[in-house]
Design a protein around this motif. Structure first.
Motif, PDB file in Angstrom:
ATOM      1  N   SER A 259      34.762  33.008  38.254  1.00 29.98           N
ATOM      2  CA  SER A 259      33.704  34.006  38.409  1.00 29.98           C
ATOM      3  C   SER A 259      33.621  34.603  39.812  1.00 29.98           C
ATOM      4  O   SER A 259      32.834  35.517  40.050  1.00 29.98           O
ATOM      5  N   ASP A 260      34.414  34.101  40.757  1.00 28.59           N
ATOM      6  CA  ASP A 260      34.480  34.709  42.094  1.00 28.59           C
ATOM      7  C   ASP A 260      35.743  34.234  42.801  1.00 28.59           C
ATOM      8  O   ASP A 260      36.454  33.366  42.296  1.00 28.59           O
ATOM      9  N   GLY A 261      35.998  34.805  43.960  1.00 28.57           N
ATOM     10  CA  GLY A 261      37.225  34.493  44.691  1.00 28.57           C
ATOM     11  C   GLY A 261      37.340  33.047  45.118  1.00 28.57           C
ATOM     12  O   GLY A 261      38.430  32.465  45.062  1.00 28.57           O
ATOM     13  N   LYS A 262      36.237  32.432  45.548  1.00 24.57           N
ATOM     14  CA  LYS A 262      36.294  31.035  45.990  1.00 24.57           C
ATOM     15  C   LYS A 262      36.677  30.109  44.839  1.00 24.57           C
ATOM     16  O   LYS A 262      37.522  29.233  44.990  1.00 24.57           O
ATOM     17  N   LEU A 263      36.049  30.307  43.685  1.00 29.38           N
ATOM     18  CA  LEU A 263      36.394  29.488  42.518  1.00 29.38           C
ATOM     19  C   LEU A 263      37.838  29.752  42.085  1.00 29.38           C
ATOM     20  O   LEU A 263      38.544  28.834  41.670  1.00 29.38           O
ATOM     21  N   ALA A 264      38.267  30.995  42.191  1.00 28.91           N
ATOM     22  CA  ALA A 264      39.642  31.344  41.807  1.00 28.91           C
ATOM     23  C   ALA A 264      40.656  30.644  42.701  1.00 28.91           C
ATOM     24  O   ALA A 264      41.685  30.159  42.214  1.00 28.91           O
ATOM     25  N   LEU A 265      40.390  30.564  43.993  1.00 30.59           N
ATOM     26  CA  LEU A 265      41.301  29.852  44.891  1.00 30.59           C
ATOM     27  C   LEU A 265      41.398  28.379  44.500  1.00 30.59           C
ATOM     28  O   LEU A 265      42.488  27.797  44.502  1.00 30.59           O
ATOM     29  N   ALA A 266      40.271  27.781  44.138  1.00 23.48           N
ATOM     30  CA  ALA A 266      40.276  26.385  43.692  1.00 23.48           C
ATOM     31  C   ALA A 266      41.082  26.232  42.404  1.00 23.48           C
ATOM     32  O   ALA A 266      41.828  25.263  42.246  1.00 23.48           O
ATOM     33  N   MET A 267      40.951  27.197  41.494  1.00 18.75           N
ATOM     34  CA  MET A 267      41.722  27.155  40.237  1.00 18.75           C
ATOM     35  C   MET A 267      43.222  27.245  40.523  1.00 18.75           C
ATOM     36  O   MET A 267      44.014  26.563  39.886  1.00 18.75           O
ATOM     37  N   LEU A 268      43.597  28.096  41.459  1.00 20.03           N
ATOM     38  CA  LEU A 268      45.013  28.236  41.797  1.00 20.03           C
ATOM     39  C   LEU A 268      45.585  26.925  42.320  1.00 20.03           C
ATOM     40  O   LEU A 268      46.737  26.587  42.036  1.00 20.03           O
ATOM     41  N   ASP A 269      44.783  26.175  43.090  1.00 21.70           N
ATOM     42  CA  ASP A 269      45.245  24.894  43.623  1.00 21.70           C
ATOM     43  C   ASP A 269      45.480  23.873  42.515  1.00 21.70           C
ATOM     44  O   ASP A 269      46.314  22.988  42.651  1.00 21.70           O
ATOM     45  N   LYS A 270      44.734  23.998  41.402  1.00 21.42           N
ATOM     46  CA  LYS A 270      44.816  23.026  40.310  1.00 21.42           C
ATOM     47  C   LYS A 270      45.808  23.422  39.215  1.00 21.42           C
ATOM     48  O   LYS A 270      46.085  22.635  38.323  1.00 21.42           O
ATOM     49  N   THR A 271      46.312  24.656  39.254  1.00 23.18           N
ATOM     50  CA  THR A 271      47.153  25.172  38.182  1.00 23.18           C
ATOM     51  C   THR A 271      48.614  25.154  38.604  1.00 23.18           C
ATOM     52  O   THR A 271      48.950  25.594  39.706  1.00 23.18           O
ATOM     53  N   ALA A 272      49.468  24.661  37.732  1.00 27.30           N
ATOM     54  CA  ALA A 272      50.890  24.533  38.046  1.00 27.30           C
ATOM     55  C   ALA A 272      51.518  25.887  38.393  1.00 27.30           C
ATOM     56  O   ALA A 272      52.163  26.030  39.419  1.00 27.30           O
ATOM     57  N   LYS A 273      51.309  26.881  37.553  1.00 24.49           N
ATOM     58  CA  LYS A 273      51.935  28.192  37.778  1.00 24.49           C
ATOM     59  C   LYS A 273      51.042  29.282  37.200  1.00 24.49           C
ATOM     60  O   LYS A 273      50.650  29.220  36.047  1.00 24.49           O
ATOM     61  N   VAL A 274      50.739  30.264  38.032  1.00 24.83           N
ATOM     62  CA  VAL A 274      50.027  31.456  37.576  1.00 24.83           C
ATOM     63  C   VAL A 274      51.007  32.613  37.728  1.00 24.83           C
ATOM     64  O   VAL A 274      51.568  32.826  38.805  1.00 24.83           O
ATOM     65  N   HIS A 275      51.235  33.340  36.643  1.00 21.80           N
ATOM     66  CA  HIS A 275      52.236  34.406  36.635  1.00 21.80           C
ATOM     67  C   HIS A 275      51.674  35.756  37.036  1.00 21.80           C
ATOM     68  O   HIS A 275      52.440  36.674  37.349  1.00 21.80           O
ATOM     69  N   LEU A 276      50.333  35.899  37.019  1.00 22.10           N
ATOM     70  CA  LEU A 276      49.699  37.167  37.384  1.00 22.10           C
ATOM     71  C   LEU A 276      48.211  36.911  37.539  1.00 22.10           C
ATOM     72  O   LEU A 276      47.652  36.011  36.904  1.00 22.10           O
TER      73      LEU A 276
END
Length: 123
Positions: free
Chosen positions: A33-50
């Protein structure tokens, strides 16, 4: 294996619409729901393609978020599409300078979004 797309927007209903369009096209979708949460999600996700991100959000706006993403070695080359109501050319230039690859206006047209995604999504 389906490609994973991170959708970042403070509007729950817009995230649901984008997720529906993307999942129907065969993509896996994660949301923040915002950039800070998104950065945390990226740290927990193996691969984001877009990444599909709004510009105007609380806590961390889309341009600051993209700037942070592009500084991270793991996500440096992850393409970003800005999906926003913002149509100011200054904001578009800031997003491009931060590393965004495309700019789509809300309300969005699902075929237009899917076309941009298919052209930019990482292999």
């Amino acid at each position: 294996m389906a490609k994973t797309i991170l959708v970042v927007d403070d509007s729950t209903s817009l995230r649901a619409l984008v997720k529906m369009a993307l999942t129907r096209a065969g993509y896996d979708v994660i949301e923040a729901s915002d950039g800070k949460l998104a950065l945390a999600m990226l740290d927990k996700t193996a691969k984001v393609h877009l990444i599909v991100s709004d510009v105007n959000m609380p806590n961390m706006d889309g341009i600051a978020f993209v700037t942070q993403v592009k500084q991270h070695p793991k996500h440096k080359f992850t393409p970003v599409i800005m999906l926003t109501t913002e149509d100011a050319s200054v904001k578009m230039q800031q997003a491009k300078a931060a590393g965004a690859r495309a700019w789509l206006l809300k309300p969005f047209n699902p075929p237009e979004l899917l076309n941009a995604v298919s052209k930019l999504v990482l292999a």
